[in-house]
Design a protein around this motif. Structure first.
Motif, PDB file in Angstrom:
ATOM      1  N   THR A  60       0.946  -1.145  -0.030  1.00  0.00           N
ATOM      2  CA  THR A  60      -0.042   0.196  -0.070  1.00  0.00           C
ATOM      3  C   THR A  60       0.814   1.204   0.054  1.00  0.00           C
ATOM      4  O   THR A  60       2.160   1.211   0.518  1.00  0.00           O
ATOM      5  CB  THR A  60      -0.962  -0.085   1.364  1.00  0.00           C
ATOM      6  OG1 THR A  60      -0.181   0.349   2.205  1.00  0.00           O
ATOM      7  CG2 THR A  60      -1.838  -1.003   1.173  1.00  0.00           C
ATOM      8  N   SER A  66      -3.184   4.076  -2.583  1.00  0.00           N
ATOM      9  CA  SER A  66      -3.318   2.820  -3.568  1.00  0.00           C
ATOM     10  C   SER A  66      -2.887   1.379  -2.790  1.00  0.00           C
ATOM     11  O   SER A  66      -2.245   1.620  -1.923  1.00  0.00           O
ATOM     12  CB  SER A  66      -2.518   2.743  -4.898  1.00  0.00           C
ATOM     13  OG  SER A  66      -1.290   2.804  -4.671  1.00  0.00           O
ATOM     14  N   THR A 125      -2.095  -2.367  -3.877  1.00  0.00           N
ATOM     15  CA  THR A 125      -1.713  -3.618  -4.926  1.00  0.00           C
ATOM     16  C   THR A 125      -1.642  -4.854  -4.420  1.00  0.00           C
ATOM     17  O   THR A 125      -0.900  -4.945  -3.100  1.00  0.00           O
ATOM     18  CB  THR A 125      -0.479  -3.134  -5.837  1.00  0.00           C
ATOM     19  OG1 THR A 125       0.746  -2.999  -4.864  1.00  0.00           O
ATOM     20  CG2 THR A 125      -0.827  -1.929  -6.343  1.00  0.00           C
ATOM     21  N   ARG A 146      -1.070  -6.115  -8.927  1.00  0.00           N
ATOM     22  CA  ARG A 146      -2.173  -5.743  -9.650  1.00  0.00           C
ATOM     23  C   ARG A 146      -3.131  -4.914  -8.479  1.00  0.00           C
ATOM     24  O   ARG A 146      -3.066  -4.834  -7.509  1.00  0.00           O
ATOM     25  CB  ARG A 146      -3.024  -6.906 -10.236  1.00  0.00           C
ATOM     26  CG  ARG A 146      -2.329  -7.660 -11.235  1.00  0.00           C
ATOM     27  CD  ARG A 146      -1.916  -6.882 -12.400  1.00  0.00           C
ATOM     28  NE  ARG A 146      -3.291  -6.302 -13.198  1.00  0.00           N
ATOM     29  CZ  ARG A 146      -3.064  -5.304 -14.148  1.00  0.00           C
ATOM     30  NH1 ARG A 146      -1.849  -4.877 -14.497  1.00  0.00           N
ATOM     31  NH2 ARG A 146      -4.126  -5.243 -14.770  1.00  0.00           N
ATOM     32  N   PRO A 147      -3.817  -3.856  -9.098  1.00  0.00           N
ATOM     33  CA  PRO A 147      -4.729  -2.914  -8.146  1.00  0.00           C
ATOM     34  C   PRO A 147      -5.585  -3.961  -7.415  1.00  0.00           C
ATOM     35  O   PRO A 147      -6.264  -4.877  -8.105  1.00  0.00           O
ATOM     36  CB  PRO A 147      -5.394  -2.051  -9.158  1.00  0.00           C
ATOM     37  CG  PRO A 147      -4.593  -2.092 -10.531  1.00  0.00           C
ATOM     38  CD  PRO A 147      -3.831  -3.358 -10.640  1.00  0.00           C
ATOM     39  N   GLU A 191      -9.253  -6.174  -8.472  1.00  0.00           N
ATOM     40  CA  GLU A 191      -9.461  -6.690  -9.892  1.00  0.00           C
ATOM     41  C   GLU A 191      -9.830  -7.931  -9.760  1.00  0.00           C
ATOM     42  O   GLU A 191      -9.394  -8.761  -8.856  1.00  0.00           O
ATOM     43  CB  GLU A 191      -8.044  -6.324 -10.760  1.00  0.00           C
ATOM     44  CG  GLU A 191      -7.715  -4.940 -11.321  1.00  0.00           C
ATOM     45  CD  GLU A 191      -6.766  -4.883 -12.035  1.00  0.00           C
ATOM     46  OE1 GLU A 191      -5.982  -6.174 -12.460  1.00  0.00           O
ATOM     47  OE2 GLU A 191      -6.390  -3.974 -12.755  1.00  0.00           O
TER      48      GLU A 191
END
Length: 318
Positions: free
Chosen positions: A8, A65, A67, A71-72, A75
């Motif tokens: 993060t 953010s 991940t 990847r984010p 998803e």
């Protein structure tokens, strides 16, 4: 460099409009490595569950953010590789434990054989036919963990996984978590049982008031060993200890004096006490528990920056 499976950056969550809203998570920078057990610690209301929900993509961050597996968060390709138990399990009360898992398996297009394997791993195989509503709190928790394990996920996120378990069940759960990590899966868990975290976690993150105070190995957080001496008269013993180790390295704990010196200097310190005519009653090596460190940090709210003070200690114990 160890592969990061969860990361993060500036992760923030504010509820309400503008600056007047409640700040639940404040710029959290978390890193979880592949194959480790990461313990996420904090008082109630510290922001643990909110952070985990953002990592899983269940809620959106206000800023920053998260991940997972590069990847984010949230998803579909990432979600199918994660197993999670957040804020207690939710199942159909009138279905059996096995049928609840079968329903989940069909929804996720998983083979039914995974259902019985998951029940076996959490020691619920003999109660799989019983309705969920008849389960005890501990059994419900174990069924939630079983659901998280289906599909052999790369990352497993568990929010208070031993909640409601008896001591034997807690020991079994700890053994299962360690086994998962040894098999290459990554476990991110939150817990308020500090002795449990100290026993099984490779690294921990401590959060308070929405801010991540420190992220490090358990051994680095606990710090080095200290000399614990009981000697009289106490005031003279304190003065001698300060002369030998410095004022900042001496602390009074009840009738004992804690001295931050390497264990190999124990004979030197004791010899000095005896030479000065003090009566030395007890000499032991003392180590801080994770619980002591946790309460010190969350009470004071001081920020400990691992990059500055703990860089040499951030390698995982495993």
């Amino acid at each position: 460099m160890d592969e990061l499976v969860v990361q993060t950056k500036g992760l923030t969550k504010r509820y309400g409009d503008g600056d007047s809203g409640r700040l639940a998570v404040d710029r959290v920078e978390m890193t979880v490595r592949r194959g480790e057990v990461y313990g996420f610690l904090g008082p109630n209301g510290a922001g643990k569950t909110t952070t985990l929900r953002m990592v899983l993509g269940l809620i959106r961050p206000t800023a920053g953010s998260a991940t997972v597996l590069g990847r984010p968060a949230g998803e579909p390709a990432v979600t199918e590789r994660i197993g999670a138990l957040i804020e207690g399990p939710g199942f159909y009360p009138y279905l059996s434990g096995r049928d609840n898992l079968r329903t989940m398996a069909r929804y996720r297009a998983l083979p039914e054989a995974m259902v019985d394997a998951a029940l076996e791993r959490v020691d619920l195989a003999d109660r799989g036919k019983d309705k969920f509503k008849s389960y005890s709190l501990g059994m419900k928790q174990r069924l939630g963990v079983a659901a998280a394990l289906m599909g052999d996920p790369d990352v497993i996120v568990l929010d208070e996984p031993t909640n409601g378990l008896d001591p034997a069940g807690m020991a079994d759960m700890r053994g299962l978590i360690v086994e998962l990590a040894r098999g290459g899966q990554t476990v991110l868990l939150s817990s308020h049982l500090l002795a449990e975290v100290e026993e099984i976690c490779d690294r921990v993150g401590v959060i308070a008031r929405g801010q991540l105070l420190v992220e490090s190995t358990v051994s680095a957080l606990r710090g080095g060993r200290r000399l614990r001496i009981t000697a009289t008269p106490t005031d003279r013993a304190i003065a001698i200890a300060m002369r030998l180790a410095g004022e900042d390295a001496v602390q009074l704990s009840g009738d004992a004096i804690l001295v931050d010196v390497p264990p190999e200097r124990t004979p030197h310190v004791v010899r000095a006490f005896v030479t000065e005519g003090l009566d030395v009653h007890e000499v032991t090596i003392s180590e801080r528990t994770l619980e002591e460190v946790f309460f010190e940090m969350t009470r004071s709210g001081e920020h400990v920056h691992a990059a500055d003070d703990l860089t040499s200690s951030l390698e995982a114990v495993r």
